[in-house]
Design an enzyme around this catalytic site. Sequence first.
Site, short mmCIF file in Angstrom:
data_model
loop_
_atom_site.label_atom_id
_atom_site.label_comp_id
_atom_site.label_asym_id
_atom_site.label_seq_id
_atom_site.Cartn_x
_atom_site.Cartn_y
_atom_site.Cartn_z
N GLU A 139 -3.23 1.64 -0.75
CA GLU A 139 -2.67 0.42 -0.14
C GLU A 139 -3.31 0.16 1.23
O GLU A 139 -3.47 -0.99 1.63
CB GLU A 139 -1.14 0.53 -0.06
CG GLU A 139 -0.52 0.37 -1.44
CD GLU A 139 0.81 1.06 -1.65
OE1 GLU A 139 1.47 1.45 -0.67
OE2 GLU A 139 1.20 1.23 -2.83
N HIS A 165 -4.64 6.12 1.73
CA HIS A 165 -3.84 5.62 0.61
C HIS A 165 -4.46 4.31 0.11
O HIS A 165 -4.96 3.52 0.90
CB HIS A 165 -2.39 5.39 1.06
CG HIS A 165 -1.48 5.12 -0.08
ND1 HIS A 165 -1.42 3.89 -0.69
CD2 HIS A 165 -0.62 5.92 -0.76
CE1 HIS A 165 -0.55 3.95 -1.70
NE2 HIS A 165 -0.06 5.18 -1.76
N GLY A 190 3.20 2.60 -8.46
CA GLY A 190 4.26 1.60 -8.47
C GLY A 190 4.33 0.78 -9.76
O GLY A 190 5.03 -0.23 -9.81
N SER A 239 3.59 6.83 -9.97
CA SER A 239 4.70 6.73 -10.91
C SER A 239 5.29 8.08 -11.33
O SER A 239 5.74 8.25 -12.47
CB SER A 239 4.31 5.90 -12.14
OG SER A 239 4.02 4.56 -11.75
N GLU A 287 -4.58 9.73 -6.78
CA GLU A 287 -3.66 8.64 -7.11
C GLU A 287 -4.42 7.52 -7.80
O GLU A 287 -5.05 6.69 -7.12
CB GLU A 287 -3.01 8.09 -5.83
CG GLU A 287 -2.17 9.10 -5.10
CD GLU A 287 -1.05 8.43 -4.33
OE1 GLU A 287 0.11 8.78 -4.56
OE2 GLU A 287 -1.34 7.52 -3.53
N GLY A 313 6.13 7.92 -4.46
CA GLY A 313 6.50 6.72 -3.72
C GLY A 313 7.93 6.33 -4.03
O GLY A 313 8.90 6.84 -3.45
N GLY A 314 8.12 5.40 -4.98
CA GLY A 314 9.43 4.83 -5.27
C GLY A 314 10.53 5.85 -5.48
O GLY A 314 11.65 5.71 -4.95
N ASN A 318 6.45 9.47 -0.03
CA ASN A 318 5.85 8.40 0.78
C ASN A 318 6.79 7.20 0.70
O ASN A 318 6.85 6.53 -0.32
CB ASN A 318 4.47 8.06 0.20
CG ASN A 318 3.84 6.84 0.84
OD1 ASN A 318 4.31 6.35 1.88
ND2 ASN A 318 2.77 6.34 0.23
N TRP A 319 7.51 6.98 1.78
CA TRP A 319 8.51 5.89 1.78
C TRP A 319 7.87 4.52 1.93
O TRP A 319 8.56 3.51 1.79
CB TRP A 319 9.53 6.12 2.89
CG TRP A 319 10.56 7.17 2.57
CD1 TRP A 319 10.55 8.05 1.53
CD2 TRP A 319 11.76 7.44 3.31
NE1 TRP A 319 11.67 8.85 1.57
CE2 TRP A 319 12.43 8.51 2.67
CE3 TRP A 319 12.33 6.91 4.47
CZ2 TRP A 319 13.64 9.03 3.12
CZ3 TRP A 319 13.54 7.43 4.93
CH2 TRP A 319 14.18 8.47 4.26
N LYS A 320 6.59 4.50 2.28
CA LYS A 320 5.88 3.21 2.51
C LYS A 320 6.67 2.37 3.52
O LYS A 320 7.30 2.94 4.42
CB LYS A 320 5.66 2.50 1.17
CG LYS A 320 5.01 3.44 0.14
CD LYS A 320 4.50 2.76 -1.09
CE LYS A 320 3.88 3.80 -2.02
NZ LYS A 320 3.24 3.20 -3.18
#
Length: 251
Positions: free
Chosen positions: A101, A99, A175, A214, A169, A235-236, A12-14
Amino acid sequence: MSTDKRPLIAGNWKMNGTGAALAEISRLRNLVADSGAARADILICPPATLLHRASETASGSAIAVGGQDCHAAASGAHTGDISAQMLTDAGATHVIVGHSERRTDHGETSADVRAKADVALGAGLIPVICVGETEAEREAGSANRVVADQFASSLPDYGDGTEIIIAYEPVWAIGTGKTPTIADIADMHAHIRQLLVERFGEAGAAARILYGGSVKPSNAEEILSVPNVDGALVGGASLKADDFFAIVAAS
Ligand code: PGA
């Protein structure tokens, strides 16, 4: 992997990446090709602006692309929004819905998430439906109940459970570099498996449950070996092909 299911490693590149980031997909493509057949299915969810180019970059490889969200309506007067069918048209096969976010930044409720999952299935997309508790909810001992409530009200009415993926999640792990203990991941994934089986029977037993929050090359192997962890939502660590591929290779 502890599972007999083929794992899915999803990135997930966000809100990260412009055209230059497509080079990461090209690199990932090469890494996958050089390694022989990857044991996992691979999905990249770039920003919507990159989706079509990403699907062209990944075309003919084992890498699928997906959206990060879609609108709950099929079309209409919704300035700035993107429909599920538009994602399909741009080359997506999957879409992340619910998600945390989106739930936090855009006030999305589980009812909204359910509507999005419904419209995604109708457009031929596999929804990756996110659930997870906050840190306060975990500390209060209510993580299982929160996730069960989200599960009950975020899953689509449409379909028989064969075409959905759940991503657990924990909000506090996203993150932050923090992860639940392996025992806590195992307990929550067993809980979600039970909910899936109660609702969908055999299809629920076969559905994939991803862990997200994470995940990185250094913890992927341990997390991916937990029973009922059928892949990861990353993600990251999905932004750089080498890191992401290390997670794929750990599956
Ligand atoms: P993270 O994000 O891997 O950067 O924690 C996971 C996610 O939000 O899907």
